[in-house]
Design an enzyme around this catalytic site. Structure first.
Site, PDB file in Angstrom:
ATOM      1  N   GLY A 298       0.828  -1.277  -0.070  1.00  0.00           N
ATOM      2  CA  GLY A 298       0.157   0.153   0.124  1.00  0.00           C
ATOM      3  C   GLY A 298       0.909   1.396   0.071  1.00  0.00           C
ATOM      4  O   GLY A 298       1.996   1.179  -0.051  1.00  0.00           O
ATOM      5  N   GLN A 299       0.281   2.296  -0.197  1.00  0.00           N
ATOM      6  CA  GLN A 299       0.836   3.634  -0.059  1.00  0.00           C
ATOM      7  C   GLN A 299       1.834   3.912   1.230  1.00  0.00           C
ATOM      8  O   GLN A 299       3.178   4.266   1.053  1.00  0.00           O
ATOM      9  CB  GLN A 299      -0.060   5.047  -0.086  1.00  0.00           C
ATOM     10  CG  GLN A 299       0.777   6.179   0.150  1.00  0.00           C
ATOM     11  CD  GLN A 299      -0.117   7.397   0.428  1.00  0.00           C
ATOM     12  OE1 GLN A 299      -0.613   8.187  -0.328  1.00  0.00           O
ATOM     13  NE2 GLN A 299      -1.127   7.307   1.715  1.00  0.00           N
TER      14      GLN A 299
ATOM     15  N   GLU B 239     -11.253   8.810  10.774  1.00  0.00           N
ATOM     16  CA  GLU B 239     -12.704   8.578  10.402  1.00  0.00           C
ATOM     17  C   GLU B 239     -13.329   8.098  11.646  1.00  0.00           C
ATOM     18  O   GLU B 239     -14.528   8.068  11.648  1.00  0.00           O
ATOM     19  CB  GLU B 239     -12.544   7.433   9.153  1.00  0.00           C
ATOM     20  CG  GLU B 239     -12.563   7.753   7.846  1.00  0.00           C
ATOM     21  CD  GLU B 239     -13.626   8.651   7.179  1.00  0.00           C
ATOM     22  OE1 GLU B 239     -14.831   8.276   7.298  1.00  0.00           O
ATOM     23  OE2 GLU B 239     -13.595   9.874   6.985  1.00  0.00           O
TER      24      GLU B 239
ATOM     25  N   LYS C  78     -12.573   0.604  12.321  1.00  0.00           N
ATOM     26  CA  LYS C  78     -11.134   1.006  12.711  1.00  0.00           C
ATOM     27  C   LYS C  78     -11.138   1.363  14.311  1.00  0.00           C
ATOM     28  O   LYS C  78     -10.168   1.283  15.282  1.00  0.00           O
ATOM     29  CB  LYS C  78     -10.915   2.571  12.072  1.00  0.00           C
ATOM     30  CG  LYS C  78     -10.232   2.236  10.496  1.00  0.00           C
ATOM     31  CD  LYS C  78      -8.949   1.256  10.866  1.00  0.00           C
ATOM     32  CE  LYS C  78      -8.466   1.273   9.454  1.00  0.00           C
ATOM     33  NZ  LYS C  78      -7.006   0.590   9.372  1.00  0.00           N
TER      34      LYS C  78
ATOM     35  N   VAL D  43      -9.674  10.778  -3.422  1.00  0.00           N
ATOM     36  CA  VAL D  43     -10.092  11.959  -4.239  1.00  0.00           C
ATOM     37  C   VAL D  43      -8.831  12.893  -4.473  1.00  0.00           C
ATOM     38  O   VAL D  43      -9.195  13.391  -5.584  1.00  0.00           O
ATOM     39  CB  VAL D  43     -11.199  12.807  -3.345  1.00  0.00           C
ATOM     40  CG1 VAL D  43     -10.502  13.726  -2.061  1.00  0.00           C
ATOM     41  CG2 VAL D  43     -11.960  13.756  -4.147  1.00  0.00           C
TER      42      VAL D  43
ATOM     43  N   SER E  38      -7.444   5.553  12.554  1.00  0.00           N
ATOM     44  CA  SER E  38      -7.749   6.646  11.392  1.00  0.00           C
ATOM     45  C   SER E  38      -8.618   7.909  12.082  1.00  0.00           C
ATOM     46  O   SER E  38      -9.530   7.604  13.036  1.00  0.00           O
ATOM     47  CB  SER E  38      -8.746   6.000  10.187  1.00  0.00           C
ATOM     48  OG  SER E  38      -9.255   6.772   9.480  1.00  0.00           O
TER      49      SER E  38
ATOM     50  N   ALA F 129      -2.206  -3.396   6.872  1.00  0.00           N
ATOM     51  CA  ALA F 129      -3.087  -3.893   5.819  1.00  0.00           C
ATOM     52  C   ALA F 129      -4.848  -3.746   6.181  1.00  0.00           C
ATOM     53  O   ALA F 129      -5.259  -3.753   7.338  1.00  0.00           O
ATOM     54  CB  ALA F 129      -3.060  -5.256   5.542  1.00  0.00           C
TER      55      ALA F 129
ATOM     56  N   TYR G 158     -16.293   1.209   7.475  1.00  0.00           N
ATOM     57  CA  TYR G 158     -14.628   1.230   7.578  1.00  0.00           C
ATOM     58  C   TYR G 158     -14.419   2.068   8.958  1.00  0.00           C
ATOM     59  O   TYR G 158     -13.830   1.730   9.815  1.00  0.00           O
ATOM     60  CB  TYR G 158     -14.235   2.308   6.505  1.00  0.00           C
ATOM     61  CG  TYR G 158     -12.941   2.663   6.805  1.00  0.00           C
ATOM     62  CD1 TYR G 158     -11.665   1.832   6.496  1.00  0.00           C
ATOM     63  CD2 TYR G 158     -12.455   3.889   7.288  1.00  0.00           C
ATOM     64  CE1 TYR G 158     -10.456   2.115   6.458  1.00  0.00           C
ATOM     65  CE2 TYR G 158     -11.110   4.226   7.612  1.00  0.00           C
ATOM     66  CZ  TYR G 158     -10.157   3.369   7.202  1.00  0.00           C
ATOM     67  OH  TYR G 158      -8.787   3.743   7.282  1.00  0.00           O
TER      68      TYR G 158
ATOM     69  N   GLU H 122     -21.633  11.107   5.483  1.00  0.00           N
ATOM     70  CA  GLU H 122     -20.559  11.855   5.240  1.00  0.00           C
ATOM     71  C   GLU H 122     -19.948  12.172   6.621  1.00  0.00           C
ATOM     72  O   GLU H 122     -20.528  12.414   7.651  1.00  0.00           O
ATOM     73  CB  GLU H 122     -20.805  13.194   4.380  1.00  0.00           C
ATOM     74  CG  GLU H 122     -19.577  13.829   3.772  1.00  0.00           C
ATOM     75  CD  GLU H 122     -18.467  13.154   2.986  1.00  0.00           C
ATOM     76  OE1 GLU H 122     -17.695  12.405   3.853  1.00  0.00           O
ATOM     77  OE2 GLU H 122     -18.420  13.361   1.811  1.00  0.00           O
TER      78      GLU H 122
ATOM     79  N   GLN I   6      -8.896  -3.039   4.257  1.00  0.00           N
ATOM     80  CA  GLN I   6      -9.779  -2.461   3.181  1.00  0.00           C
ATOM     81  C   GLN I   6      -9.962  -1.161   3.860  1.00  0.00           C
ATOM     82  O   GLN I   6     -10.882  -0.825   4.646  1.00  0.00           O
ATOM     83  CB  GLN I   6     -11.208  -3.219   3.223  1.00  0.00           C
ATOM     84  CG  GLN I   6     -12.025  -3.250   2.058  1.00  0.00           C
ATOM     85  CD  GLN I   6     -12.542  -1.442   1.791  1.00  0.00           C
ATOM     86  OE1 GLN I   6     -12.027  -0.726   1.121  1.00  0.00           O
ATOM     87  NE2 GLN I   6     -13.522  -1.121   2.415  1.00  0.00           N
TER      88      GLN I   6
END
Ligand code: NAP
Ligand code: F7E
Length: 354
Positions: A13-14, A131, A157, A193, A129, A85, A153, A285, A87
């Site tokens: 991943g990044q 999030e 987390k 995005v 995260s 790791a 998600y 959102e 999703q």
């Protein structure tokens, strides 16, 4: 003295990419967990870390399988384990809540349970995260801000964060969570995005397409550079006591601001190319995120360095370069507004170009 051994789960991943580079530079023996399909199709699935392949050791395992995780930990016996790791695409977690929760919650639980059994002295990092803050309870968000996740998600987390804290408190593991706010780079996945914008802008500049469709332009994020955020992960595992840390810039911008600046950097007018697509809005959102990384600054000595403007410029520059339309020469879409005159070209900005 023997090398310290690090295991990165999610090395393709990044963040895995930047963290592997950082740990190699620090002299670690670096191991990575990848999906078995990645080993079968390295040209495609290991492309991002192709330049590191002769310096890291890869192990096939699955986040869905406790025995496979257990086997890798028993083989590698790492001193430090970075569990990245997941999703990680919030939008997809609305399409498939079940696999997101299975992968992210069980995968984290398997890692912790295997470490407790096999290498209880191994230091563990969990990729938490922003999030988790979701529908925010305060501004800016800190380590003590209440969680109110707004997606499967985010929920996964929060569960991973709670599992990590519980393994620390119940079994004495050196287990830390980073609460990382959005971090980007030219290595970011194309579905997120920022990269969708930088790559979309580059495609328009190269004349491959004419427009970029985006969803909610009003959402605001605290965007930093991934290369700097992996330094914070490493610093967390070098402390005397395990703890949780917010990692953020403290600066927030809307998706619209990111897009406008990206178009401007590429010499394009966003009004000519940007299209709103309500299909891309999410069922729920996260409207505004901005973090306070004071604790990371004072305890870890960590500080972000890349500004919002530098980040956008770096991403747009890299994508334009990769598509063969580097900044500094007119874009294909701009060329149509130039015309030949005796002795050369005329058109907007021609003085700066010659
Ligand atoms: P990323 O680029 O999406 O990388 C995710 C990694 O997880 C990839 O190596 C991927 O492998 C692996 N993976 C996904 N599903 C898997 C599965 N079922 N089994 C095994 N491996 C699986 O994410 P990132 O941006 O590097 O983020 C790293 C971590 O930080 C993630 O946990 C993410 O949720 C979290 N995080 C990211 C941000 C951010 O802004 N980037 C912020 C906060 C937290 P493949 O290459 O095989 O798909
Ligand atoms: O969306 C809005 C979208 O997908 C950012 C992950 O790394 O950071 C990331 O999650 C915002 C959202 O990232 C489009 O509605 C508008 O408000 O880039 P994103 P994210 O959801 O913030 C957190 C911290 C993580 O932990 C995650 O793993 O942009 N938006 N139009 C759009 N988003 C996308 N993807 N595509 C659009 O067209």
């Amino acid at each position: 003295m023997s090398k310290r051994v690090a295991l990165i789960n999610g090395i393709t991943g990044q963040d895995g990419y930047y963290l592997a580079e950082l740990l190699l530079a620090k002299g670690y023996e670096v191991h990575g967990i990848v999906r078995r399909v990645a080993l079968q199709d390295p040209a495609h699935r290991l492309e991002r870390i192709a330049h590191l392949l002769d310096r890291v050791r890869l192990h096939g395992a699955s986040l869905e399988s406790f025995p496979s995780i257990y086997r890798v930990l028993a083989e590698v016996r790492p001193d430090e384990c970075y569990h990245l790791a997941a999703q990680s695409f919030v939008s997809y977690s609305f399409d498939d809540e079940f696999s997101t929760l299975n992968t992210n919650v069980n995968g984290t639980h398997y890692m912790l349970a295997a470490i407790k059994d096999v290498v209880p002295n191994c230091r563990f990092y969990f990729a938490g995260s922003s999030e988790m803050f979701g529908k925010i309870a305060e501004l800016p968000q800190t380590e003590t801000t209440r969680f109110h996740p707004r997606s499967a998600y985010g929920i996964s987390k929060v569960a991973g964060f709670d599992l990590t804290r519980n393994y620390r408190e119940a079994y004495g593991l050196f287990a830390c969570s980073g609460i990382l706010f959005n971090h980007e780079s030219p290595r970011r996945g194309f579905e997120f995005v920022t990269r969708k914008i930088s790559f979309g802008v580059a495609r328009i500049r190269a004349g491959i397409t004419d427009c970029l469709h985006l969803g909610n332009l009003e959402a605001k994020r605290d965007w930093g550079h991934a290369g700097e955020y992996v330094e914070a992960m490493w610093r967390m595992l070098q402390q005397d006591v395990p703890d949780d840390f917010v990692v953020a810039t403290g600066d927030t911008h809307s998706v619209a601001e990111f897009a406008q600046l990206a178009f401007e950097i590429a010499g394009l007018d966003h009004r000519d190319h940007l299209r709103l697509d309500v299909e891309l809005y999410r069922p729920a959102e996260v409207h505004l995120l901005v973090g306070n990384a004071q604790k990371a600054r004072s305890v870890l000595g960590w500080q972000h360095r890349t500004s919002f403007e530098q980040l956008v410029r770096q991403m747009v520059t890299a994508d334009c370069q990769s598509l063969g339309c580097p900044l500094g020469i007119p874009s294909v879409s701009a060329v149509s507004s130039y015309r030949a005159v005796p002795g050369g070209l005329t058109g907007p900005g021609i003085q700066e170009l010659v």
